[in-house]
Design a protein around this motif. Structure first.
Motif, PDB file in Angstrom:
ATOM      1  N   LYS A 243      27.869  -1.611  74.838  1.00  0.00           N
ATOM      2  CA  LYS A 243      26.431  -2.154  75.453  1.00  0.00           C
ATOM      3  C   LYS A 243      26.150  -1.407  76.829  1.00  0.00           C
ATOM      4  N   ALA A 244      27.353  -1.614  77.669  1.00  0.00           N
ATOM      5  CA  ALA A 244      27.258  -1.410  78.979  1.00  0.00           C
ATOM      6  C   ALA A 244      27.167   0.287  79.105  1.00  0.00           C
ATOM      7  N   ILE A 245      27.453   0.943  78.122  1.00  0.00           N
ATOM      8  CA  ILE A 245      27.296   2.422  78.378  1.00  0.00           C
ATOM      9  C   ILE A 245      26.049   2.718  77.949  1.00  0.00           C
ATOM     10  N   CYS A 246      25.364   1.959  77.019  1.00  0.00           N
ATOM     11  CA  CYS A 246      23.886   2.092  76.579  1.00  0.00           C
ATOM     12  C   CYS A 246      22.953   1.985  77.858  1.00  0.00           C
ATOM     13  N   ASP A 247      23.386   0.402  78.391  1.00  0.00           N
ATOM     14  CA  ASP A 247      22.356   0.519  79.851  1.00  0.00           C
ATOM     15  C   ASP A 247      22.770   1.208  80.821  1.00  0.00           C
ATOM     16  N   TYR A 248      23.800   1.898  80.990  1.00  0.00           N
ATOM     17  CA  TYR A 248      24.191   2.720  81.913  1.00  0.00           C
ATOM     18  C   TYR A 248      23.502   4.104  81.668  1.00  0.00           C
ATOM     19  N   ARG A 249      23.431   4.684  80.602  1.00  0.00           N
ATOM     20  CA  ARG A 249      22.574   5.913  80.129  1.00  0.00           C
ATOM     21  C   ARG A 249      21.383   5.784  80.367  1.00  0.00           C
ATOM     22  N   ARG A 250      20.824   4.456  79.941  1.00  0.00           N
ATOM     23  CA  ARG A 250      19.470   4.207  79.880  1.00  0.00           C
ATOM     24  C   ARG A 250      18.667   4.384  81.415  1.00  0.00           C
ATOM     25  N   ASP A 251      19.703   3.566  82.282  1.00  0.00           N
ATOM     26  CA  ASP A 251      19.520   3.820  83.789  1.00  0.00           C
ATOM     27  C   ASP A 251      19.220   5.217  84.345  1.00  0.00           C
ATOM     28  N   GLN A 252      20.098   6.139  83.642  1.00  0.00           N
ATOM     29  CA  GLN A 252      20.046   7.667  84.050  1.00  0.00           C
ATOM     30  C   GLN A 252      18.732   8.277  83.661  1.00  0.00           C
ATOM     31  N   PHE A 253      18.697   7.926  82.295  1.00  0.00           N
ATOM     32  CA  PHE A 253      17.429   8.214  81.701  1.00  0.00           C
ATOM     33  C   PHE A 253      16.231   8.154  82.431  1.00  0.00           C
ATOM     34  N   PHE A 254      16.131   6.883  82.983  1.00  0.00           N
ATOM     35  CA  PHE A 254      15.070   6.368  83.859  1.00  0.00           C
ATOM     36  C   PHE A 254      14.841   7.284  85.069  1.00  0.00           C
ATOM     37  N   ASN A 255      15.889   7.538  85.705  1.00  0.00           N
ATOM     38  CA  ASN A 255      15.896   8.336  86.958  1.00  0.00           C
ATOM     39  C   ASN A 255      15.430   9.677  86.700  1.00  0.00           C
ATOM     40  N   ASP A 256      15.828  10.209  85.511  1.00  0.00           N
ATOM     41  CA  ASP A 256      15.674  11.636  85.274  1.00  0.00           C
ATOM     42  C   ASP A 256      14.167  12.046  84.629  1.00  0.00           C
ATOM     43  N   ILE A 257      13.621  10.824  83.919  1.00  0.00           N
ATOM     44  CA  ILE A 257      12.322  11.173  83.257  1.00  0.00           C
ATOM     45  C   ILE A 257      11.121  10.457  83.660  1.00  0.00           C
ATOM     46  N   CYS A 258      11.565   9.059  83.544  1.00  0.00           N
ATOM     47  CA  CYS A 258      10.407   8.084  83.540  1.00  0.00           C
ATOM     48  C   CYS A 258       9.996   7.741  84.712  1.00  0.00           C
TER      49      CYS A 258
END
Length: 216
Positions: free
Chosen positions: A71-86
């Motif tokens: 679950k933490a990996i999913c949250d970690y990668r979500r934060d990276q996604f936001f930084n890169d895209i949204c």
């Protein structure tokens, strides 16, 4: 490297030192790498510790258990996604049409990366087994991404350069522009190459989206 405080919503016990932070990030990255290579069920906590270094005590301390780590990996990668895209819309740096087009192009480029596509399929697989995980990922992932665009649409409505009575509905409609690509990726079909024709499709779709948000 992420700032220490940026792990606060991810790790259940926030590392207090730089070394602890690095150990926490190493577990997240190693876990993701092994889950993608061998599958969730085939990877043990011992495997992750042997790959990342440290001890299982660190996993229990920061994440609770294997499910908590995933679950933490999913949250970690979500934060990276936001930084890169949204990114948040800044009217001083971009017009709204360009902002919407760039966001979708960044999103599509992200989806086309094989490692990102593989992780999407891993999330779907695990979500089928764990309804609680599915709800968490949806609430913290897709819903938050839609909310970022909804906020931009709401601000645009307030400033008068578009008309949007229900920003959240419109945000869902906006991301539907890429739904066909997402389905292809989830089903493992080879998507078309990212080319000028794809750019034209995104630009055309955003223009029609904006046409539908003019003042009546």
């Amino acid at each position: 490297m992420q700032d220490l405080t940026q792990l606060e919503p991810i790790a259940r016990d926030l590392p207090q030192t730089r070394r602890g932070h690095e150990r926490c990030v190493a577990l997240l990255e190693s876990g993701a790498e092994l889950f993608l290579e061998f599958g969730y069920d085939a990877v043990s906590l011992d495997d992750i510790v042997n790959h990342a270094g440290g001890s299982k005590a660190s996993i229990y301390k920061y994440f609770g258990n294997k499910e908590g780590l995933f679950k933490a990996i999913c949250d970690y990668r979500r934060d990276q996604f936001f930084n890169d895209i949204c990114q948040s819309f800044n009217s001083e740096q971009s017009d709204f049409r360009s902002y919407l087009i760039t966001t979708l192009m960044n999103f599509q480029a992200h989806l086309l990366l094989p490692e990102k596509a593989a992780f999407m399929r891993l999330i779907v697989e695990q979500s089928q087994r764990n309804p609680e995980l599915a709800r968490h990922i949806h609430e913290q992932g897709p819903k938050q991404i839609q909310l970022a665009i909804a906020v931009a649409l709401e601000n645009g409505h307030k400033k008068g350069f578009l008309y949007c009575e229900n920003p959240m509905f419109s945000a869902q409609f906006y991301f539907g522009i890429l739904r066909n690509l997402e389905w292809k990726i989830l089903m493992g079909l080879p998507p078309e190459e990212f080319d000028q024709e794809t750019n034209k499709y995104i630009e055309y779709s955003v223009d029609r989206f904006l046409d539908g948000h003019q003042k009546p």
